[in-house]
Design an enzyme around this catalytic site. Structure first.
Site, PDB file in Angstrom:
ATOM      1  N   ALA A   1       3.808   8.670  -1.168  1.00 43.12           N
ATOM      2  CA  ALA A   1       3.228   7.532  -2.068  1.00 43.12           C
ATOM      3  C   ALA A   1       1.695   7.536  -1.250  1.00 43.12           C
ATOM      4  CB  ALA A   1       3.788   6.448  -1.957  1.00 43.12           C
TER       5      ALA A   1
ATOM      6  N   GLU B   1       1.309  14.876   1.348  1.00 46.16           N
ATOM      7  CA  GLU B   1       2.476  14.490   2.203  1.00 46.16           C
ATOM      8  C   GLU B   1       3.504  15.623   2.494  1.00 46.16           C
ATOM      9  OE1 GLU B   1       3.749  10.541   1.668  1.00 46.16           O
ATOM     10  OE2 GLU B   1       1.274   9.835   1.875  1.00 46.16           O
TER      11      GLU B   1
ATOM     12  N   GLU C   1      -1.525   9.202   9.907  1.00 47.87           N
ATOM     13  CA  GLU C   1      -0.522   9.210   9.045  1.00 47.87           C
ATOM     14  C   GLU C   1       0.436  10.362   9.810  1.00 47.87           C
ATOM     15  OE1 GLU C   1      -0.050   9.122   4.431  1.00 47.87           O
ATOM     16  OE2 GLU C   1      -0.947  10.644   5.032  1.00 47.87           O
TER      17      GLU C   1
ATOM     18  N   GLU D   1      -5.716  10.972   8.397  1.00 48.03           N
ATOM     19  CA  GLU D   1      -5.719  10.331   9.839  1.00 48.03           C
ATOM     20  C   GLU D   1      -4.672   9.255   9.977  1.00 48.03           C
ATOM     21  OE1 GLU D   1      -9.441   8.775  12.526  1.00 48.03           O
ATOM     22  OE2 GLU D   1      -9.812   9.449  10.663  1.00 48.03           O
TER      23      GLU D   1
ATOM     24  N   GLU E   1      -1.122  13.020  -3.646  1.00 54.11           N
ATOM     25  CA  GLU E   1      -0.089  12.534  -2.684  1.00 54.11           C
ATOM     26  C   GLU E   1       0.767  13.575  -2.287  1.00 54.11           C
ATOM     27  OE1 GLU E   1      -0.875  10.062  -0.287  1.00 54.11           O
ATOM     28  OE2 GLU E   1      -2.740   9.673  -1.432  1.00 54.11           O
TER      29      GLU E   1
ATOM     30  N   PHE F   1     -10.793 -13.220   2.607  1.00 56.59           N
ATOM     31  CA  PHE F   1     -10.786 -12.281   3.845  1.00 56.59           C
ATOM     32  C   PHE F   1     -10.808 -10.961   2.737  1.00 56.59           C
ATOM     33  CE2 PHE F   1      -8.142  -8.519   5.459  1.00 56.59           C
ATOM     34  CZ  PHE F   1      -8.887  -8.429   6.609  1.00 56.59           C
TER      35      PHE F   1
ATOM     36  N   GLU G   1      -0.895  -5.832  -6.420  1.00 60.13           N
ATOM     37  CA  GLU G   1      -0.434  -4.275  -6.373  1.00 60.13           C
ATOM     38  C   GLU G   1       0.766  -3.798  -7.548  1.00 60.13           C
ATOM     39  OE1 GLU G   1       1.270  -3.012  -2.654  1.00 60.13           O
ATOM     40  OE2 GLU G   1       0.808  -0.939  -3.435  1.00 60.13           O
TER      41      GLU G   1
HETATM   42 MG   LIG Z   1       1.156   7.656   1.916  1.00 55.56          MG
END
Ligand SMILES: [Mg+2]
Length: 178
Positions: free
Chosen positions: A74, A94, A138, A136, A90, A14, A117
């Site tokens: 993050a 944010e 968020e 978008e 970030e 996938f 990750e």
């Molecule tokens: Mg974030």
């Protein structure tokens, strides 16, 4: 004893926008073993402090857990993006903050059995606040918490996000050594 596993084959199952799922065969001594992997570009988070020693967290609904969680600001990395500047981006998006002091704390592996990750973590202070610019989709609420209270919230299991708990405890441990 630690036995290294060598990849024999890799099949893409996938490919999404955030992750890729692969099933791989690996050689372990004279055997073949199957490994399921979720590939991710990695991310960065920033433990940022106000001049009053409050840590800045963001609260957002996380669909995987159907719960609003408190987290360090993050974001995920684009392929081959450098995490130093991604962390600054970030924090600006944010929280609307630009730090004068910005220090690398290390890297965390949030789930080692199947997920590639890596999350890089930074410490930031002496912040200058401006405007936020959310992605978008968020929807984020900024929360400032006195650092000692944030440590208590980790210990009381009220902060459950791994990167956030690890970051807060790393900083608490560093401070206690001074
Ligand atoms: Mg974030």
């Amino acid at each position: 004893m630690i036995a290294e596993e060598k990849t024999i084959s890799s099949e893409l199952v996938f490919k999404g926008k955030i992750v890729e799922v692969r099933v791989e065969k690996a050689k372990l001594f004279d055997r073949e073993v199957m490994r399921e992997l979720v590939l991710h570009n990695g991310g960065v988070c920033v433990a940022a402090f106000t001049d009053d020693d409050e840590i800045i967290l963001v609260k957002q609904f996380r669909y995987a857990f159907k719960e609003a969680l408190l987290e360090l600001p993050a974001g995920k990395l684009e392929a081959a993006e450098d995490h130093y500047s991604a962390g600054l981006r970030e924090l600006a998006e944010e929280v609307g903050a630009v730090p004068d002091e910005y220090e690398y704390l290390g890297v965390l592996y949030p789930s080692v059995a199947y997920l590639t990750e890596k999350i890089h973590i930074y410490y930031a202070k002496s912040l200058h606040f401006g405007e936020t610019h959310f992605d978008e989709d968020e929807y984020i609420e900024m929360v400032k918490i006195p650092f000692e209270k944030a440590v208590e919230m980790v210990l009381a299991n009220e902060i459950k996000d791994a990167k956030t708990a690890a970051g807060i405890l790393m900083i608490a441990a560093k401070r206690s050594k001074k």
